[in-house]
Design an enzyme around this catalytic site. Sequence first.
Site, PDB file in Angstrom:
ATOM      1  N   LYS A   1       0.810  -1.229   0.000  1.00 56.21           N
ATOM      2  CA  LYS A   1       0.000   0.000   0.000  1.00 56.21           C
ATOM      3  C   LYS A   1       0.841   1.276   0.000  1.00 56.21           C
ATOM      4  O   LYS A   1       0.353   2.335  -0.408  1.00 56.21           O
ATOM      5  CB  LYS A   1      -0.920   0.009   1.212  1.00 56.21           C
ATOM      6  CG  LYS A   1      -2.044  -1.014   1.166  1.00 56.21           C
ATOM      7  CD  LYS A   1      -3.189  -0.541   0.313  1.00 56.21           C
ATOM      8  CE  LYS A   1      -4.418  -1.429   0.475  1.00 56.21           C
ATOM      9  NZ  LYS A   1      -5.563  -0.945  -0.310  1.00 56.21           N
TER      10      LYS A   1
ATOM     11  N   SER B   1      -8.864   0.039   7.141  1.00 55.77           N
ATOM     12  CA  SER B   1      -8.766  -0.905   8.265  1.00 55.77           C
ATOM     13  C   SER B   1      -7.325  -1.190   8.643  1.00 55.77           C
ATOM     14  O   SER B   1      -7.081  -1.858   9.642  1.00 55.77           O
ATOM     15  CB  SER B   1      -9.469  -2.216   7.908  1.00 55.77           C
ATOM     16  OG  SER B   1      -8.837  -2.823   6.792  1.00 55.77           O
TER      17      SER B   1
END
Length: 316
Positions: free
Chosen positions: A51, A76
């Site tokens: 990410k 999350s």
Amino acid sequence: MITKAAIEKAHEKIKPFIHHTPVLTNSSINEMVGAELFFKCENFQKIGAFKIRGGMNAALSLSPEQIAKGLATHSSGNHAQAIAFASKTLGTKAFIVMPENSPAVKVNAVKGYGAQVIFCAPNQPAREEALNKIVAETGAEFIHPYDDDRVITGQATCVKELITTVPTIEIVFTPVGGGGLLSGTALGAHYFKPTIQVYAGEPEGAADAILSFKSGKVEKAPYVNTIADGLLTTLSERTLSIIREYVTDIFLVSEAEIKAALRLVYERMKIVVEPSCVVPLAAVIKYKELFKGKKIGIILTGGNVDLKKFADWFND
């Protein structure tokens, strides 16, 4: 439209802030599936997940005035860490909305980068409501976890590296949640080696992408119950359109199959990975007759694991 040039530019832009992660192989697993598997280890990446690629590219695409107001997102875990890391690197504030049931290891990491964490109920409307309130109050720049061309372009740099490292690969497999990595991988494969087929693995307990892939519209999962906590989001119109054009197929795997693949990686490869990132391996094992003799790249997406959950995963 995300271009080849945009992916190349993003790669150069983020290189100083990321690791060029290794590609590992394992002869025991190869023998088991009857194919050659090449694992792109984003579990060794900065913040412990791929990410950072998309998050950093999006952050570096902002103007100094935008950066000064801070960055915001809802996530999350791994995208939350990416934005928190990017904010710290760029010397600005981060406002991160996280579901109250987010893994503690990911919450602690986000806080460790100096971000302000705002908890919300574990559903999409609650995330968006909390995020919109923060943006209205602070003027921070919202960087979506996957529904953002800047993010997708950054994620595409992972397969670009994989193809450079292993030019002979014929197939690439990723997990699919919101579709940022899968759509970026599909575009990257298309531009840098068009003959590559791209597939995804998805948990039966979060099976929205396969329904969307078949119907052509964004669908919700019939039920949500999986240890692959990084794959709980649904596709966006943006990611779905790319996936339907460039992805060959999506395969579902059960919780038992995910756990078996997770155990296999831990016992044979001796590396720490999250349940979400072994979903593609579980799919290759389940459908190994389809992939016999092929050279397959698998992106191991992250390694941010709550160690307290080990007993739950391996107690059967």
